[in-house]
Motif scaffolding. Structure first.
Motif, PDB file in Angstrom:
ATOM      1  N   ALA A  13       6.971  13.015 -12.709  1.00  0.00           N
ATOM      2  CA  ALA A  13       7.554  13.194 -11.375  1.00  0.00           C
ATOM      3  C   ALA A  13       6.786  12.399 -10.329  1.00  0.00           C
ATOM      4  O   ALA A  13       7.389  11.735  -9.477  1.00  0.00           O
ATOM      5  CB  ALA A  13       7.583  14.677 -10.997  1.00  0.00           C
ATOM      6  N   ALA A  14       5.459  12.439 -10.385  1.00  0.00           N
ATOM      7  CA  ALA A  14       4.658  11.682  -9.420  1.00  0.00           C
ATOM      8  C   ALA A  14       4.913  10.182  -9.569  1.00  0.00           C
ATOM      9  O   ALA A  14       5.036   9.460  -8.578  1.00  0.00           O
ATOM     10  CB  ALA A  14       3.178  12.002  -9.593  1.00  0.00           C
ATOM     11  N   MET A  15       5.035   9.710 -10.809  1.00  0.00           N
ATOM     12  CA  MET A  15       5.292   8.288 -11.028  1.00  0.00           C
ATOM     13  C   MET A  15       6.689   7.905 -10.545  1.00  0.00           C
ATOM     14  O   MET A  15       6.886   6.819  -9.996  1.00  0.00           O
ATOM     15  CB  MET A  15       5.116   7.939 -12.508  1.00  0.00           C
ATOM     16  CG  MET A  15       5.057   6.461 -12.784  1.00  0.00           C
ATOM     17  SD  MET A  15       3.667   5.587 -12.013  1.00  0.00           S
ATOM     18  CE  MET A  15       2.294   6.122 -13.021  1.00  0.00           C
ATOM     19  N   THR A  16       7.646   8.782 -10.705  1.00  0.00           N
ATOM     20  CA  THR A  16       9.000   8.529 -10.197  1.00  0.00           C
ATOM     21  C   THR A  16       8.973   8.416  -8.677  1.00  0.00           C
ATOM     22  O   THR A  16       9.577   7.505  -8.101  1.00  0.00           O
ATOM     23  CB  THR A  16       9.968   9.642 -10.637  1.00  0.00           C
ATOM     24  OG1 THR A  16      10.053   9.619 -12.067  1.00  0.00           O
ATOM     25  CG2 THR A  16      11.353   9.457 -10.039  1.00  0.00           C
ATOM     26  N   ARG A  17       8.286   9.344  -8.016  1.00  0.00           N
ATOM     27  CA  ARG A  17       8.181   9.291  -6.545  1.00  0.00           C
ATOM     28  C   ARG A  17       7.452   8.014  -6.121  1.00  0.00           C
ATOM     29  O   ARG A  17       7.804   7.382  -5.130  1.00  0.00           O
ATOM     30  CB  ARG A  17       7.428  10.508  -5.997  1.00  0.00           C
ATOM     31  CG  ARG A  17       8.002  11.884  -6.348  1.00  0.00           C
ATOM     32  CD  ARG A  17       9.311  12.261  -5.638  1.00  0.00           C
ATOM     33  NE  ARG A  17      10.503  11.715  -6.205  1.00  0.00           N
ATOM     34  CZ  ARG A  17      11.166  12.199  -7.276  1.00  0.00           C
ATOM     35  NH1 ARG A  17      10.742  13.261  -7.917  1.00  0.00           N
ATOM     36  NH2 ARG A  17      12.264  11.609  -7.695  1.00  0.00           N
ATOM     37  N   PHE A  73       0.873  -1.178   0.000  1.00  0.00           N
ATOM     38  CA  PHE A  73       0.000   0.000   0.000  1.00  0.00           C
ATOM     39  C   PHE A  73       0.906   1.223   0.000  1.00  0.00           C
ATOM     40  O   PHE A  73       1.714   1.398   0.920  1.00  0.00           O
ATOM     41  CB  PHE A  73      -0.911  -0.013   1.231  1.00  0.00           C
ATOM     42  CG  PHE A  73      -1.849  -1.191   1.229  1.00  0.00           C
ATOM     43  CD1 PHE A  73      -3.100  -1.090   0.644  1.00  0.00           C
ATOM     44  CD2 PHE A  73      -1.463  -2.402   1.786  1.00  0.00           C
ATOM     45  CE1 PHE A  73      -3.958  -2.189   0.629  1.00  0.00           C
ATOM     46  CE2 PHE A  73      -2.312  -3.504   1.780  1.00  0.00           C
ATOM     47  CZ  PHE A  73      -3.569  -3.397   1.194  1.00  0.00           C
ATOM     48  N   VAL A  74       0.782   2.026  -1.037  1.00  0.00           N
ATOM     49  CA  VAL A  74       1.699   3.153  -1.217  1.00  0.00           C
ATOM     50  C   VAL A  74       0.956   4.463  -0.980  1.00  0.00           C
ATOM     51  O   VAL A  74      -0.056   4.745  -1.631  1.00  0.00           O
ATOM     52  CB  VAL A  74       2.320   3.145  -2.626  1.00  0.00           C
ATOM     53  CG1 VAL A  74       3.366   4.243  -2.750  1.00  0.00           C
ATOM     54  CG2 VAL A  74       2.933   1.778  -2.928  1.00  0.00           C
ATOM     55  N   SER A  75       1.479   5.245  -0.036  1.00  0.00           N
ATOM     56  CA  SER A  75       0.923   6.569   0.230  1.00  0.00           C
ATOM     57  C   SER A  75       1.073   7.432  -1.011  1.00  0.00           C
ATOM     58  O   SER A  75       1.930   7.192  -1.857  1.00  0.00           O
ATOM     59  CB  SER A  75       1.666   7.226   1.395  1.00  0.00           C
ATOM     60  OG  SER A  75       1.514   6.471   2.583  1.00  0.00           O
ATOM     61  N   GLY A  76       0.280   8.467  -1.104  1.00  0.00           N
ATOM     62  CA  GLY A  76       0.297   9.346  -2.268  1.00  0.00           C
ATOM     63  C   GLY A  76       1.674   9.912  -2.560  1.00  0.00           C
ATOM     64  O   GLY A  76       2.348  10.437  -1.679  1.00  0.00           O
ATOM     65  N   ALA A  77       2.081   9.785  -3.801  1.00  0.00           N
ATOM     66  CA  ALA A  77       3.361  10.309  -4.281  1.00  0.00           C
ATOM     67  C   ALA A  77       3.073  11.560  -5.106  1.00  0.00           C
ATOM     68  O   ALA A  77       2.329  11.510  -6.083  1.00  0.00           O
ATOM     69  CB  ALA A  77       4.076   9.258  -5.123  1.00  0.00           C
TER      70      ALA A  77
END
Length: 114
Positions: free
Chosen positions: A40-44, A17-21
């Motif tokens: 950038a969001a996908m990289t994070r 479960f990944v918190s919002g990037a």
């Protein structure tokens, strides 16, 4: 950027479960541009997955939070380029604002180990 009271990603029972990037750079600065912000969001997101030993290929569901719903076309093209079929399920939600001036935030659920 200050520390947050939550895990960037958490694994339990084979699920991640990944918190919002956010669409920020490595220094926490909002990335401008439409496709650049999505990248950038996908990289994070990828970095957060790596903290629990998972990769983008293991994602089964994403939720995009965007400050402009018209980003949908760019997000769809990016999704097709990032994920192979069958692609993960996805929700796409417009919000009034995101932290740090970001325009995109992606959270995800992943499953399994590779």
């Amino acid at each position: 950027m200050s520390a947050h009271p939550y895990s960037p990603a958490f694994e339990v029972g084979g699920f991640g479960f990944v918190s919002g990037a956010l669409s920020i750079d490595a220094d926490g600065v909002a990335v401008g541009g439409r496709t650049e912000a999505i990248d950038a969001a996908m990289t994070r997101l990828s970095e957060r997955l790596a903290t629990i030993g998972m990769t983008l290929s293991q994602i089964v569901k994403t939720t995009y939070f965007v400050t402009d719903v018209s980003l949908r076309d760019e997000a769809n093209k990016h999704y097709e380029a990032t994920f192979s079929e069958p692609r993960p399920a996805r929700s796409f939600v417009e919000v009034s604002a995101l932290p740090y001036g970001a325009t995109v935030e992606i959270e995800a659920i992943a499953h399994g180990r590779k």
